[in-house]
Design a protein around this motif. Structure first.
Motif, short mmCIF file in Angstrom:
data_model
loop_
_atom_site.label_atom_id
_atom_site.label_comp_id
_atom_site.label_asym_id
_atom_site.label_seq_id
_atom_site.Cartn_x
_atom_site.Cartn_y
_atom_site.Cartn_z
N GLU A 9 67.54 -8.74 26.44
CA GLU A 9 67.13 -9.86 25.57
C GLU A 9 65.61 -9.99 25.48
O GLU A 9 65.09 -10.38 24.44
N VAL A 10 64.92 -9.69 26.58
CA VAL A 10 63.46 -9.83 26.59
C VAL A 10 62.75 -8.51 26.36
O VAL A 10 61.53 -8.43 26.46
N ASP A 18 57.71 -17.81 30.57
CA ASP A 18 56.26 -17.79 30.78
C ASP A 18 55.76 -16.48 31.38
O ASP A 18 54.91 -16.48 32.28
N GLY A 19 56.31 -15.38 30.92
CA GLY A 19 55.85 -14.07 31.39
C GLY A 19 56.28 -13.72 32.80
O GLY A 19 55.74 -12.79 33.40
N LEU A 53 59.10 -11.95 39.45
CA LEU A 53 58.33 -10.75 39.16
C LEU A 53 57.58 -10.93 37.85
O LEU A 53 58.10 -11.56 36.92
N PRO A 54 56.36 -10.41 37.77
CA PRO A 54 55.66 -10.48 36.48
C PRO A 54 56.42 -9.67 35.44
O PRO A 54 56.88 -8.56 35.73
#
Length: 116
Positions: free
Chosen positions: A16-17, A54-55, A109-110
């Motif tokens: 999805e991202v 938010d990333g 995690l980023p």
């Protein structure tokens, strides 16, 4: 929930991202370690969530134990003992929230490549 089910749920969120292959690999490792540790050492998985905001991609795994995971001394000749170290290396901001009937381990995690 078993590791395969958790990984499938994580893969849906990652798709999805439009996560990078590097992020997907790191997230799947964290998911596998947290779920397998909950099943093996903490009375089983009582809750599971993967989200991206938010990333940051967050993996939350709840279990029945109120005992904190612990780092075992490195002993390359002995099996096991690497999971918690791996999780905290891949997601250094990992923390534990204790609640009635157990705990939730939350690993973030980023969502951007390392060094970006």
């Amino acid at each position: 929930m078993n590791c395969a089910q958790a990984r499938e749920a994580a893969l849906r969120v990652l798709a999805e991202v439009d996560a990078s292959p590097d992020l997907a690999e790191r997230v799947l490792l964290v998911v596998t370690e947290l779920v397998s540790n909950a099943r093996r050492h903490a009375g089983g998985v009582t809750g599971f969530d993967v989200s991206c905001r938010d990333g940051r991609l967050t993996v939350a795994v709840s279990d029945r134990s109120t005992r904190s995971p612990r780092l075992r001394p490195q002993a390359p000749r002995l099996p096991g003992g690497f999971g918690w170290r791996l999780v905290t290396t891949l997601a250094p901001g990992t923390f534990i929230r204790f609640h009635r009937g157990g705990k939730t381990v939350i690993a973030t995690l980023p969502a951007l490549p390392l060094g970006a």
